[in-house]
Design an enzyme around this catalytic site. Structure first.
Site, short mmCIF file in Angstrom:
data_model
loop_
_atom_site.label_atom_id
_atom_site.label_comp_id
_atom_site.label_asym_id
_atom_site.label_seq_id
_atom_site.Cartn_x
_atom_site.Cartn_y
_atom_site.Cartn_z
N CYS A 137 0.93 -1.01 -0.18
CA CYS A 137 -0.11 -0.03 -0.05
C CYS A 137 0.90 1.25 -0.08
CB CYS A 137 -0.97 -0.15 1.05
SG CYS A 137 -1.91 1.44 1.27
N CYS A 140 -0.45 4.03 1.94
CA CYS A 140 -0.18 3.86 3.57
C CYS A 140 1.30 4.17 3.90
CB CYS A 140 -0.35 2.59 4.08
SG CYS A 140 -2.19 1.85 3.31
N ASP A 141 2.27 3.74 3.05
CA ASP A 141 3.66 3.58 3.43
C ASP A 141 4.62 4.47 2.63
OD1 ASP A 141 2.92 1.92 5.42
OD2 ASP A 141 3.12 -0.08 4.24
#
Ligand code: NDP
Length: 321
Positions: A137, A140-141
């Site tokens: 992701c 997200c990261d």
């Protein structure tokens, strides 16, 4: 074998299911949440979370889910350590579900929040380095790789979008695809090819993720899918973007789904084609797939569930009068 009866039966305990539970409990529906195989959902396998509103400092995914569960229980949710293996929605409300334990769950409304899971390549090093350079992701990261060298694996819309997104943080993004053409939409391809921060590696399969001395990802081992030649690519981060699989096996033949298996809902609502059955979170959303959007649709499911029950109770009372 026990039977558990509730106004609101929720399957799934990620942000969607727990948000539905929080709203449902506060509306007096005394929800039951059947947690499933991965209690807390996908956030329990991520580490740092920086994009969930309300927390100035970095928080941990598993911690966030523990807090959400505690909040849901605090307002009156019953959490069940069970996995639904069969479901009967054919007769309308109330809906019946059978747990792996043999217990039966009966709900006047049913909220499906079974989520989705990123697909993984299944090659050596991938699992061990998850959260240590390997992610599924970018939203997200990606932030954790600012100024670093990253790769995205895949050739669909997700992969191209993730590569484009990563250019917000990195000037050196490599898209690795197993064929020599992308399956993503042309408009995304045009943006990808026009972006000087992104280079492409065609006909390459990632066969191994290899750690450096510090235990985080150091390089990828690649095999050319045409010539069979092997090579390596040094990267700090690798994002596997080869699709997601929604957890909808239980509902096959019972609820309409799209060709990828995502549950279909009335646009802009969590309503499925069966009155009283609602779907929220990643199980019905292949586009956004964020904890915050899942929580939002969980809230919508609870509000619509409450309206459904209020309407039904009113009609019943009218018939009796
Ligand atoms: P897709 O199934 O569309 O693409 C998956 C990609 O991963 C393909 O290029 C495939 O290669 C590759 N792949 C699959 N398995 C492997 C493997 N084992 N090794 C290497 N490569 C592999 O998934 P997406 O997540 O990209 O998209 C899913 C759906 O969501 C699609 O309908 C998409 O259009 C939609 N979507 C829409 C968005 C939007 O509209 N903005 C954003 C994101 C997704 P190959 O091509 O060779 O099969």
């Amino acid at each position: 074998m026990a039977t558990h009866t509730t106004r609101m039966l929720i399957i799934g305990s990620g942000p969607a299911g727990l948000s539905a539970a929080i709203y449902g409990a506060r509306a007096g529906m005394e929800p039951i949440v059947v947690q499933g195989l991965q209690p807390g959902g996908q956030l329990t396998i991520t580490t740092d979370v920086e994009n969930y509103p309300g927390f100035r400092e970095v928080i941990q995914g598993p911690w966030l889910m523990q807090e959400m569960q505690a909040q849901a229980e605090h307002v009156g949710t019953r959490m069940m350590w069970d996995t639904i293996v069969d479901i009967d929605i054919s007769g309308g409300s109330p809906f019946k579900a059978i747990g792996d334990s043999g217990d039966e769950y009966v709900g006047d409304v049913l909220v499906i929040a079974t989520g989705a899971q990123a697909k993984w390549l299944g090659v050596e090093g991938e699992h061990a380095l998850s959260g240590k350079g390997v992610s599924a992701c970018a939203t997200c990261d990606g932030f954790f790789y600012r100024g670093k060298k990253v790769a995205v694996i895949g050739g669909g819309n997700t992969a191209v979008e993730e590569a484009l997104y990563l250019t917000n943080h990195s000037d050196d993004v490599t898209l690795i695809h197993r064929r020599d053409e992308l399956r993503s939409e042309k408009i995304l391809q045009d943006r990808l090819f026009a972006n000087s921060k992104i280079s492409t590696l065609w006909n390459k399969a990632v066969t191994r993720f290899v750690a450096g001395e510090n235990g985080t990802l150091h390089h990828l081992e690649l095999t050319d899918t045409v010539t069979g030649e092997t090579s390596t690519l040094e990267v700090d981060g690798a994002f596997v973007a080869i699709g997601h699989a929604p957890a909808t096996e239980l509902f096959k033949g019972k609820l309409p789904m799209d060709e990828s298996g995502y549950l279909l809902v009335e646009p802009g609502t969590p309503k499925t084609s069966v009155p009283g059955v609602f779907a929220c979170g990643d199980v019905m959303d292949h586009t956004y797939r964020q904890a915050i959007t899942a929580a939002g649709t969980g809230c919508m499911a609870a509000l619509d569930a409450e309206r459904f029950l209020a309407h039904r109770d009113f009609e019943k009372a009218k018939t009796r009068a």
